[in-house]
Design an enzyme around this catalytic site. Structure first.
Site, PDB file in Angstrom:
ATOM      1  N   GLY A  46     -92.745  23.067 -83.139  1.00  0.00           N
ATOM      2  CA  GLY A  46     -92.221  23.543 -82.278  1.00  0.00           C
ATOM      3  C   GLY A  46     -91.294  22.099 -81.223  1.00  0.00           C
ATOM      4  N   GLN A  51     -86.405  17.296 -75.312  1.00  0.00           N
ATOM      5  CA  GLN A  51     -86.668  17.374 -76.695  1.00  0.00           C
ATOM      6  C   GLN A  51     -85.269  17.093 -77.345  1.00  0.00           C
ATOM      7  OE1 GLN A  51     -89.882  18.560 -78.595  1.00  0.00           O
ATOM      8  NE2 GLN A  51     -89.727  16.411 -79.276  1.00  0.00           N
ATOM      9  N   CYS A  94     -94.627  14.009 -84.046  1.00  0.00           N
ATOM     10  CA  CYS A  94     -93.667  14.678 -82.900  1.00  0.00           C
ATOM     11  C   CYS A  94     -92.138  14.460 -83.454  1.00  0.00           C
ATOM     12  CB  CYS A  94     -93.598  14.053 -81.190  1.00  0.00           C
ATOM     13  SG  CYS A  94     -92.613  14.269 -80.540  1.00  0.00           S
ATOM     14  N   LEU A  95     -91.542  15.028 -83.632  1.00  0.00           N
ATOM     15  CA  LEU A  95     -89.759  15.019 -83.601  1.00  0.00           C
ATOM     16  C   LEU A  95     -89.048  14.020 -83.093  1.00  0.00           C
ATOM     17  CD1 LEU A  95     -89.002  18.513 -83.942  1.00  0.00           C
ATOM     18  CD2 LEU A  95     -89.305  16.893 -85.913  1.00  0.00           C
ATOM     19  N   HIS A 136     -99.153  20.516 -77.054  1.00  0.00           N
ATOM     20  CA  HIS A 136     -98.744  19.639 -77.646  1.00  0.00           C
ATOM     21  C   HIS A 136     -97.197  19.857 -76.779  1.00  0.00           C
ATOM     22  CE1 HIS A 136     -96.338  16.593 -80.036  1.00  0.00           C
ATOM     23  NE2 HIS A 136     -95.455  17.181 -79.971  1.00  0.00           N
ATOM     24  N   GLU A 137     -96.443  21.099 -76.799  1.00  0.00           N
ATOM     25  CA  GLU A 137     -95.074  20.840 -76.150  1.00  0.00           C
ATOM     26  C   GLU A 137     -94.901  21.216 -74.610  1.00  0.00           C
ATOM     27  OE1 GLU A 137     -93.124  21.051 -78.242  1.00  0.00           O
ATOM     28  OE2 GLU A 137     -93.844  21.741 -79.706  1.00  0.00           O
ATOM     29  N   HIS A 140     -94.845  17.733 -73.092  1.00  0.00           N
ATOM     30  CA  HIS A 140     -93.089  17.823 -73.469  1.00  0.00           C
ATOM     31  C   HIS A 140     -93.003  17.710 -71.318  1.00  0.00           C
ATOM     32  CE1 HIS A 140     -92.477  15.417 -76.934  1.00  0.00           C
ATOM     33  NE2 HIS A 140     -93.150  16.982 -77.411  1.00  0.00           N
TER      34      HIS A 140
HETATM   35  O1  GNR Z   1     -93.833  19.352 -85.570  1.00  0.00           O
HETATM   36  C1  GNR Z   1     -94.944  19.312 -85.203  1.00  0.00           C
HETATM   37  N1  GNR Z   1     -95.800  19.470 -85.731  1.00  0.00           N
HETATM   38  C2  GNR Z   1     -96.849  19.429 -84.781  1.00  0.00           C
HETATM   39  C3  GNR Z   1     -98.024  18.902 -85.997  1.00  0.00           C
HETATM   40  C4  GNR Z   1     -99.266  18.890 -84.733  1.00  0.00           C
HETATM   41  C5  GNR Z   1     -99.646  19.028 -83.674  1.00  0.00           C
HETATM   42  C6  GNR Z   1     -98.272  19.363 -82.959  1.00  0.00           C
HETATM   43  C7  GNR Z   1     -97.180  19.259 -83.118  1.00  0.00           C
HETATM   44  S1  GNR Z   1     -95.692  18.796 -82.127  1.00  0.00           S
HETATM   45  C8  GNR Z   1     -93.817  18.655 -83.843  1.00  0.00           C
HETATM   46  C9  GNR Z   1     -92.594  19.459 -83.040  1.00  0.00           C
HETATM   47  C10 GNR Z   1     -92.845  18.303 -81.745  1.00  0.00           C
HETATM   48  O2  GNR Z   1     -92.441  16.873 -81.987  1.00  0.00           O
HETATM   49  N2  GNR Z   1     -92.596  19.260 -80.496  1.00  0.00           N
HETATM   50  O3  GNR Z   1     -92.425  19.015 -79.466  1.00  0.00           O
HETATM   51 NI    NI Z   2     -93.554  16.390 -79.328  1.00  0.00          NI
END
Ligand code: GNR
Ligand code: NI
Length: 172
Positions: A46, A51, A94-95, A136-137, A140
């Site tokens: 995601g 980001q 998270c990236l 999660h997104e 952000h």
């Molecule tokens: O790549 C991602 N893996 C992930 C694993 C578990 C819960 C959420 C994520 S999102 C993350 C990519 C990211 O940072 N998206 O904002």
């Molecule tokens: Ni993230």
């Protein structure tokens, strides 16, 4: 289409609240294309526009594991309509918080309303990993990172590590 640089915490932009999109036009579609390229390149499941430094309420997700069968999903102005009482724990990463992982508890299912790649209104019921990823997104978009749910101590340890990595990145 191109791969963009992903911002790493600590970075003020990641704490900004993203702005709603008035109309899904060519500029937004080009952004979504770049976001998808950047996400696949990372690789991640995601990515939120902020980001890559763009404060627009846009998310891309692909939780399919098969390299040959990509299933990209695009969400513009997503809104959570319903959340399940039931919670689920996932090991999140998270990236923008590289190499750090923690178990985070979130509603196990949710219903969201959003505009798709073509600006058409859609409703989606999600559960499991997809529901976790969407939440999660969407965090952000509010300037929230998963480490904000950890204890002050755990969070400060992670931020310290990231700051050191950042110094090294600037040197080399
Ligand atoms: O790549 C991602 N893996 C992930 C694993 C578990 C819960 C959420 C994520 S999102 C993350 C990519 C990211 O940072 N998206 O904002
Ligand atoms: Ni993230």
């Amino acid at each position: 289409m191109s791969v963009k640089t992903i911002l790493i915490e600590p970075n003020k932009l990641l704490r900004q609240v993203s702005k709603s999109v008035d109309k899904v036009g060519d500029e937004e579609r080009a952004l979504m294309d770049d976001m998808l390229d950047t996400m696949y390149d990372a690789p991640g499941i995601g990515l939120a526009a902020i980001q890559i430094g763009v404060p627009k309420r846009i998310i891309v997700i692909d939780i399919s594991r098969d390299e040959n069968e990509k299933k990209p999903m695009y969400f513009v102005n997503p809104l959570i309509k319903n959340k399940n009482e039931e919670k689920i724990k996932y090991e999140e990463g998270c990236l923008s918080v590289p190499d750090q992982f923690a178990e985070i508890e979130r509603p196990n299912a949710c219903e969201i309303e959003y505009l798709d790649y073509n600006g058409k209104k859609q409703i989606l019921k999600a559960d499991g990993l997809l529901a976790t990823c969407i939440q999660h997104e969407m965090d952000h978009l509010e300037g929230i990172l998963f480490i904000d749910y950890l204890s002050k101590l755990k969070k400060s340890i992670i931020i310290k590590k990231l700051s050191k990595i950042k110094v090294n990145r600037e040197i080399f």
